[in-house]
Design an enzyme around this catalytic site. Structure first.
Site, short mmCIF file in Angstrom:
data_model
loop_
_atom_site.label_atom_id
_atom_site.label_comp_id
_atom_site.label_asym_id
_atom_site.label_seq_id
_atom_site.Cartn_x
_atom_site.Cartn_y
_atom_site.Cartn_z
CD1 TRP A 123 36.83 38.74 50.73
CD2 TRP A 123 38.49 38.20 52.13
NE1 TRP A 123 38.01 38.97 50.07
CE2 TRP A 123 39.05 38.65 50.91
CE3 TRP A 123 39.34 37.82 53.16
CZ2 TRP A 123 40.43 38.71 50.69
CZ3 TRP A 123 40.70 37.88 52.95
CH2 TRP A 123 41.24 38.33 51.73
CG ASP A 124 35.70 43.05 50.15
OD1 ASP A 124 35.70 41.82 49.93
OD2 ASP A 124 35.89 43.89 49.27
CD GLU A 131 38.42 36.45 43.84
OE1 GLU A 131 38.28 37.11 42.79
OE2 GLU A 131 37.60 36.48 44.77
CE LYS A 174 41.07 39.70 41.36
NZ LYS A 174 39.68 39.26 41.54
CD GLN A 175 42.46 39.10 46.12
OE1 GLN A 175 41.87 38.76 45.11
NE2 GLN A 175 41.86 39.68 47.15
C1 BGC Z 1 38.67 40.25 45.10
C2 BGC Z 1 38.00 39.70 46.34
C3 BGC Z 1 37.07 40.75 46.89
C4 BGC Z 1 36.08 41.23 45.85
C5 BGC Z 1 35.22 42.37 46.35
C6 BGC Z 1 37.62 40.71 44.13
O1 BGC Z 1 38.23 41.27 43.01
O2 BGC Z 1 39.50 39.30 44.51
O3 BGC Z 1 38.96 39.34 47.29
O4 BGC Z 1 36.39 40.24 47.99
O5 BGC Z 1 36.80 41.70 44.74
O6 BGC Z 1 35.98 43.46 46.71
#
Ligand code: BGC
Length: 781
Positions: A361-362, A488, A592-593
């Site tokens: 999704w980035d 996550e 996490k984010q």
């Molecule tokens: C993140 C995801 C991201 C992926 C690739 C993961 O660590 O939690 O949101 O899409 O890394 O960058």
């Protein structure tokens, strides 16, 4: 702030003034050149020493079985991994019988410079061989932004103080051996010899290798041509075998004399074209590049970038590091997407093999916003790539018992490549990010052709997914249960607020698009009842809220969970996923984010200013930023809540992610989403950019560090320049019809020759939020 001292701080370049072999792999990512189709890591010309050799072609991958200890229904059977294709960069050098290898002899000077305006990597060094011959080597490398198949190197050797016999071996090398994985799940699978030889040719100055991947059946062709200049007694000879084609150039140089090789390299790949067709294709690309010549390629590159910088440059006065970093970021994001042309834009671009070269999704959530307002053509291409993968996404939805399309969490060619379903399959929010990118792009570009051909179908199929994934409860509220949001460290949760709000927007946008394009809707089988059901679900979307605390919940019940024991977590135990089991992370309050915080940015109209401040204060002490995607989102909301210093720190963290290797994994490739997030932090954070239908709103406010921030945006036929100072903001129409925007809520029409100059109101004042121990923004760690 920059910890890797070999890079100097300059406005338009990244310069490394000495070679540090300990950070070679990291610098190979930083100095990677790409156009989105061809990617060359910044490996040294001679091929060795290296950290990770890397030459990539967008869309070229190999399949490998996904091993499961306990397989289950719907688990993807095979994974895709990007492969290191035939390496056209190599120019080995022999000086009086000794290989020019920087691990031996004496290196008096070594400098590399990534020139962001010229789009080239330059290298100069002086080396004395163990036997005492001194040479000066200069090389300039580019991956062409104007000729998609082409990369080129000019390599020059000069004898310094004695007569030297020099041999340059210019090579194409397939199946290079790669260092093994270090066990980090974010790395990649190094496949041994993924390419099967089909053709090798060396004729005159020309070389060619054609290979095919063993399982995915993709044919890869690479060809090179050379222009050699040197003293009269220079000779050359070509040879080839299955995995190497080589032109050997030999000369004897008197002190001050030079031998120069200009090497043009053409790349092509196809799943369907025959070997002869592929050979012809790369030969034709070489002919075209030869027609431009080395100087012509340099000129075209400069012209392309002049154009880009005129549209996209962001100026930051008062902070040289952030100034350099944002240009570095813009350059690499452009490189990742510029010529990807209906191929995925991977999380690492084409700068390394991290995350196996997968796109997430980035792309839609982080990279495309920047490109929408600066290089809209690249956005249409990226979204057409998603559109081309609809058959796989429909098949996946059917396999999961759902309607519409379920786009993969991670992929190269369109099928799901994630073997871990709680953070893969269940992360359905990728579908909403795609829909949001469609809406953003069509609003900003007015590209109705795209909307008809691809956009509407993407909206319809993702809306169908949400409608079938969620359900109305006995009171009518619509719930989306058992999904994973952006954070996550929570999984399979009910009613993730970000997902629900994004799905809501997706459902409404699909219904609106079907109204605008009734004929397309009919073709796609959408009737009034279906689109009414989408609107009903959107209107009834359940958004969890904790009335006692007065905050929105990240997902239903989240605020009731036990808090993570931050006090007992040491600084070395981050990222948490490498030190603690997911089962424990999932059942605690630890993030996490940015998740709810991201929702406040992307679905801002849902939240009033009071909730923005309160929610931010609540989630900030729980957010550990174990993903590089987080800092930029936190920067945006910190700025909105008036925490300008904190917003600055997060901006700097996003900006320096790779230049300072803050996550210690830049060696695997650059963090393209975080780089793009630098733009977001500046433009949406300190510029306060938000979308409002087809219009744009701004709420600018600068942190103390900046004396000025300026950027330009392309919106429909108009180009707008925004210049922000400590007390006032100026909006200037650079071209096109007048634009009506909002400045801190007030509508303003900006006309040609009449810039709007408006006062910047003071920031709201709230107590500074806390971060988890050891997780203050990196600038201060
Ligand atoms: C993140 C995801 C991201 C992926 C690739 C993961 O660590 O939690 O949101 O899409 O890394 O960058």
């Amino acid at each position: 702030m920059i910890t890797h001292r070999s890079y100097t701080v300059e406005p338009w370049a990244v310069r490394e003034t000495r070679l540090d072999l300990d950070v070679l792999a990291q610098s190979e990512s930083v100095f990677a050149l790409s156009n989105g189709h061809v990617g060359w890591r910044g490996n040294l010309d001679e091929g060795e020493p290296h950290g990770l050799p890397g030459s990539y072609l967008g869309g070229v991958y190999e399949l490998h079985p996904l091993p499961y200890a306990e397989a289950g229904y719907g688990y993807p059977e095979s994974g895709q991994t990007v492969i290191n294709v035939t390496n056209g960069k190599v120019l080995r050098l022999l000086v009086d019988d000794e290989p020019f290898d920087l691990r031996y002899g004496r290196l008096t000077s070594h400098e590399r410079l990534l020139d962001l305006r010229r789009g080239v990597l330059e290298r100069t060094c002086e080396w004395t061989s163990p036997a005492g011959s001194t040479v000066r080597v200069r090389s300039t490398r580019l991956v062409s932004l104007t000729q998609r198949a082409i990369a080129a190197v000019a390599y020059e050797v000069e004898a310094v103080d004695s007569r030297s016999r020099v041999v340059i071996q210019s090579e194409l090398v397939a199946n290079e051996s790669l260092p093994g994985s270090d066990g980090d799940p974010r790395g990649s699978k190094a496949l041994v010899s993924p390419l099967e030889a089909e053709e090798d040719v060396a004729v005159g100055h020309r070389l060619r290798l054609v290979h095919r991947t063993r399982r995915s059946g993709l044919r890869v062709a690479v060809a090179a041509d050379h222009v050699v200049s040197g003293p009269e007694r220079t000779t050359y000879a070509g040879e080839s075998n299955v995995d190497v084609a080589r032109l050997t150039v030999t000369s004897v140089l008197e002190p001050g004399e030079k031998l120069r090789v200009e090497k043009l390299v053409a790349h092509g790949w196809s799943a369907v074209r025959s070997r002869p067709a592929m050979s012809d294709q790369v030969e034709a690309a070489l002919a075209a590049a030869g027609h431009s010549g080395w100087d012509g390629l340099l000129e075209e590159q400069r012209g392309y970038l002049d154009d880009f910088w005129a549209r996209a440059d962001v100026q930051v006065d008062g902070d040289e590091e952030v100034q350099q970093a944002v240009r570095f970021a813009l350059f690499h994001v452009l490189q990742a997407g510029a010529r990807a042309e209906q191929r995925a834009i991977p999380a690492k671009g084409l700068t390394g093999s991290g995350y196996d070269g997968h796109a997430f999704w980035d792309t839609e959530a982080f990279v495309l916003p920047l490109l929408t307002y600066t290089s809209p053509g690249a956005v249409a291409e990226a979204l057409r790539w998603r559109h081309s993968t609809l058959p796989a996404a429909r098949e996946r939805a059917a396999q999961l018992g759902l309607r519409g399309a379920a786009f993969p969490w991670r992929t190269i060619e369109g099928s799901e490549g994630s073997a871990y379903w709680p953070a893969g399959t269940a992360a359905f929010h990728v579908n909403a990010a795609i829909a949001d990118a469609v809406v953003r792009y069509t609003a900003a570009s007015g590209d109705t052709r795209f909307e008809r051909e691809a956009g509407t179908e993407l909206l319809v199929e993702t809306a169908r997914l949400w409608r079938s994934l969620g359900h109305h409860d006995h009171r009518g509220a619509f719930h989306i249960d058992g999904v994973t949001g952006p954070d996550e460290y929570s999984a399979i949760a009910d009613d993730n607020t970000y997902t629900n709000l994004m799905a809501r927007a997706n459902l409404l946008a699909a219904a609106d698009a079907c109204e605008r394009h009734a004929d397309r809707a009919a073709e796609l089988g959408v009737d009034d009842e279906e689109s009414a059901a989408w609107r009903d679900a959107a209107e009834a979307m359940y958004i969890p809220y904790n009335h006692e605390l007065g905050v929105h919940e990240q997902h239903e019940g989240f605020t009731r969970y036990q808090r993570w024991d931050f006090a007992a977590t040491g600084p070395d135990q981050y990222p948490l996923m490498l030190h603690f089991p997911y089962f424990d992370l999932y059942r605690k309050q630890v993030i996490k984010q940015a998740d709810l915080v991201l929702a406040m940015y992307t679905c801002g109209s849902w939240f009033d200013e009071e909730h923005i401040a309160r929610n931010f204060a609540y989630y900030e002490p729980l957010t550990v930023r174990d993903s590089s995607l987080s800092a930029c989102c936190q920067a945006v909301i910190a700025a909105q809540a008036g925490h300008l210093r904190l917003a600055y720190d997060y901006t700097a963290e996003a900006a320096l992610m790779d230049l300072a290797d803050l996550e210690h994994n830049t060696r695997d490739g650059l963090h393209i989403a975080s780089l793009a997030g630098t733009w977001t932090a500046l433009v949406a954070g300190f510029g306060g950019l938000r979308r409002n239908g087809t219009g744009l709103c701004f709420a600018p406010r600068l942190p103390e560090r900046f004396s000025r921030l300026a950027f330009s945006l392309q919106l429909l036929e108009s180009r707008l320049r925004v210049e922000i100072g400590p007390d006032k903001a100026t909006y200037t129409l650079l071209s096109g019809p007048p634009l009506t925007i909002k400045h801190h809520g007030t509508p303003v029409t900006v006309r040609a020759d009449a810039p709007a100059v408006l006062v910047v109101p003071p920031a709201p004042s709230h107590p500074a939020p806390e971060q988890p121990p050891h997780r203050r923004p990196n600038a201060h760690r």
